[in-house]
Design a protein around this motif. Structure first.
Motif, PDB file in Angstrom:
ATOM      1  N   ALA A 168      -4.055  -1.744   1.960  1.00 38.16           N
ATOM      2  CA  ALA A 168      -3.937  -1.428   3.384  1.00 38.16           C
ATOM      3  C   ALA A 168      -5.064  -2.091   4.188  1.00 38.16           C
ATOM      4  CB  ALA A 168      -3.952   0.078   3.588  1.00 38.16           C
ATOM      5  N   THR A 169      -6.274  -2.007   3.679  1.00 38.52           N
ATOM      6  CA  THR A 169      -7.419  -2.598   4.378  1.00 38.52           C
ATOM      7  C   THR A 169      -7.281  -4.113   4.488  1.00 38.52           C
ATOM      8  OG1 THR A 169      -8.860  -0.826   3.572  1.00 38.52           O
ATOM      9  CG2 THR A 169      -9.927  -2.842   4.359  1.00 38.52           C
ATOM     10  N   ARG A 177      -4.293   1.663  -3.256  1.00 38.94           N
ATOM     11  CA  ARG A 177      -3.516   1.634  -2.014  1.00 38.94           C
ATOM     12  C   ARG A 177      -4.419   1.371  -0.809  1.00 38.94           C
ATOM     13  NH1 ARG A 177       1.645   3.476  -2.925  1.00 38.94           N
ATOM     14  NH2 ARG A 177       1.954   4.618  -4.877  1.00 38.94           N
ATOM     15  N   GLY A 178      -5.588   1.956  -0.820  1.00 36.74           N
ATOM     16  CA  GLY A 178      -6.542   1.702   0.256  1.00 36.74           C
ATOM     17  C   GLY A 178      -6.985   0.250   0.289  1.00 36.74           C
ATOM     18  N   ALA A 188       0.812  -1.220   0.000  1.00 38.65           N
ATOM     19  CA  ALA A 188       0.000   0.000   0.000  1.00 38.65           C
ATOM     20  C   ALA A 188       0.842   1.264   0.000  1.00 38.65           C
ATOM     21  CB  ALA A 188      -0.934   0.003   1.213  1.00 38.65           C
ATOM     22  N   LEU A 228     -11.001   4.802  -2.143  1.00 37.67           N
ATOM     23  CA  LEU A 228      -9.682   4.976  -1.540  1.00 37.67           C
ATOM     24  C   LEU A 228      -8.536   4.660  -2.491  1.00 37.67           C
ATOM     25  CD1 LEU A 228     -10.346   3.357   1.975  1.00 37.67           C
ATOM     26  CD2 LEU A 228     -10.480   5.778   1.341  1.00 37.67           C
ATOM     27  N   ILE A 248     -13.834  -0.428  -2.617  1.00 40.93           N
ATOM     28  CA  ILE A 248     -12.832   0.365  -1.899  1.00 40.93           C
ATOM     29  C   ILE A 248     -11.977   1.152  -2.882  1.00 40.93           C
ATOM     30  CG2 ILE A 248     -10.803   0.242  -0.390  1.00 40.93           C
ATOM     31  CD1 ILE A 248     -12.055  -2.261   0.858  1.00 40.93           C
TER      32      ILE A 248
END
Length: 400
Positions: free
Chosen positions: A172-173, A168-169, A97, A165, A161
């Protein structure tokens, strides 16, 4: 057995559920980048074919690490290895991410492939340890439900997502969710399988390899390679197919790809009814034929709603044949079962490594329709070949 666990199916629902959680967590990341590949390609100024290499490198790493991970599971303990690989997978997603270049993101996908590679085959091996052959395909179907749910949510949620986001979001999630799942699995198995000392030795592993490859049913490895190439190799291109139709919403790409996992879940809910009626041979022929028909339909570029239904039916058919091949692999050896199932995953993911490359070459040189129709013919022929050549045989070391 490497780990002493109760065998009757009715005594192990908690353990099966824990295994399903591990599969779910590992599978979240498998198709996570597929719906957002066009945006990854745009951010790093690369082609969609180059971005599709993320799927290839994940699958390739997953594949090549299998022989080592299978041996490690048989030697040091399946559950320990599974938890460590979940942690590695979660951290790899988080690092991805924040990657600032294509090579760095590429490197994190290699780590993610290693992490995911230590979960899925070990989960199948644990399930096979817990359940006898007569109920194993149904039990594996329950374990696969966790994997397919992860694929479903990983693909669909990453699209949603991604719209809010970005890619990258998405990573990360998913990274945070996988790390949390590793904690839950460790807590669930505390005082159970971890406490038992494995009995497998290097000498026994060498004997296990000989046992595995001397069994005529080892040709199931070639079958899963072809499956991975013809079916899963298509997935990195589905978003670009939709872009060609003018559908650029990432959430729609995620929904279409998630159809495959929905079909897989339908398989887990219907296997107990269809298996007694069709038998193993009928399952393999019917599943392969269903997959081939959907590949042929997708070749002509229907709307995203139709493609989603094609992927759903494809997922159902795929797991009808793939589930049978997994049971054949689980019965190649008793003492080296984790090794046998890791080799199963090795060949399957090698197929997923070759698949995107083969599809890219075919689409560029022969066209989309010709390439998909060729895959359809190959997969249907595979179903009939497996039904003819694979037979129920006890493993040579069953009495050991």
């Amino acid at each position: 057995m490497p780990e002493t666990l109760p065998r009757p199916l009715d005594r192990i629902p908690p353990a099966i559920n824990i295994i399903a959680i591990a599969n779910f967590a590992a599978s979240l990341s498998a198709r996570a980048l597929d719906p957002v590949l066009p945006h990854v390609a745009e951010d790093f100024s690369i082609s969609i074919a180059t971005a599709a290499s993320f799927a290839a490198v994940f699958a390739f790493t997953f594949a090549v690490i299998q022989p080592a991970l299978g041996a490690a599971a048989d030697l040091f303990g399946k559950v320990r290895l599974m938890i460590a690989c979940l942690v590695l997978l979660g951290l790899a997603n988080v690092l991805g991410a924040v990657a600032t270049s294509f090579p760095l993101l590429f490197a994190t996908r290699i780590l993610a492939g290693i992490g995911s590679g230590g979960v899925f085959p070990v989960a199948l091996s644990l399930t096979s340890d817990l359940v006898g052959p007569e109920k194993r395909q149904i039990a594996i179907g329950r374990t696969l439900a966790g994997s397919m749910t992860g694929n479903l949510l990983g693909a669909s949620f990453s699209g949603v997502i991604g719209d809010f986001l970005g890619w990258r979001g998405v990573l990360a999630t998913l990274g945070c969710l996988v790390v949390a799942a590793s904690v839950a699995v460790a807590a669930g198995f505390r005082g159970k399988a971890i406490a038992h000392t494995p009995k497998t030795t290097l000498r026994a592993l060498r004997h296990g390899y000989r046992t595995i490859f001397s069994n005529p049913n080892a040709l199931c490895y070639a079958a899963v390679f072809i499956e991975g190439c013809c079916v899963l190799g298509l997935f990195p291109y589905l978003a670009s197919f939709l872009f060609d139709l003018g559908e650029t919403r990432l959430s729609i790409s995620g929904i279409v790809i998630a159809g495959f996992a929905i079909g897989g879940l339908f398989y887990t809910m219907t296997i107990s009814r269809f298996l007694p009626r069709l038998g193993v041979n009928g399952m393999m022929i019917s599943g392969a034929s269903l997959v081939g028909l959907q590949l042929a339909a997708t070749a002509f570029g229907p709307s995203w709603q139709v493609q989603m239904m094609c992927l759903l039916l494809m997922g159902w058919g795929f797991y009808m044949i793939h589930g049978c091949l997994q049971v054949f692999a689980s019965e190649l050896s008793v003492e080296a079962r984790a090794t046998a199932l890791s080799l199963h995953s090795f060949f399957f993911f090698m197929g997923q490594t070759v698949g995107p490359i083969a599809y890219g070459f075919g689409i560029q040189n022969a066209g989309k329709a010709t390439t998909l129709l060729t895959s359809a013919v190959i997969i249907i022929a595979l179903g009939f070949a497996c039904a003819r050549l694979l037979r129920q045989r006890p493993p040579a070391d069953a009495a050991v």
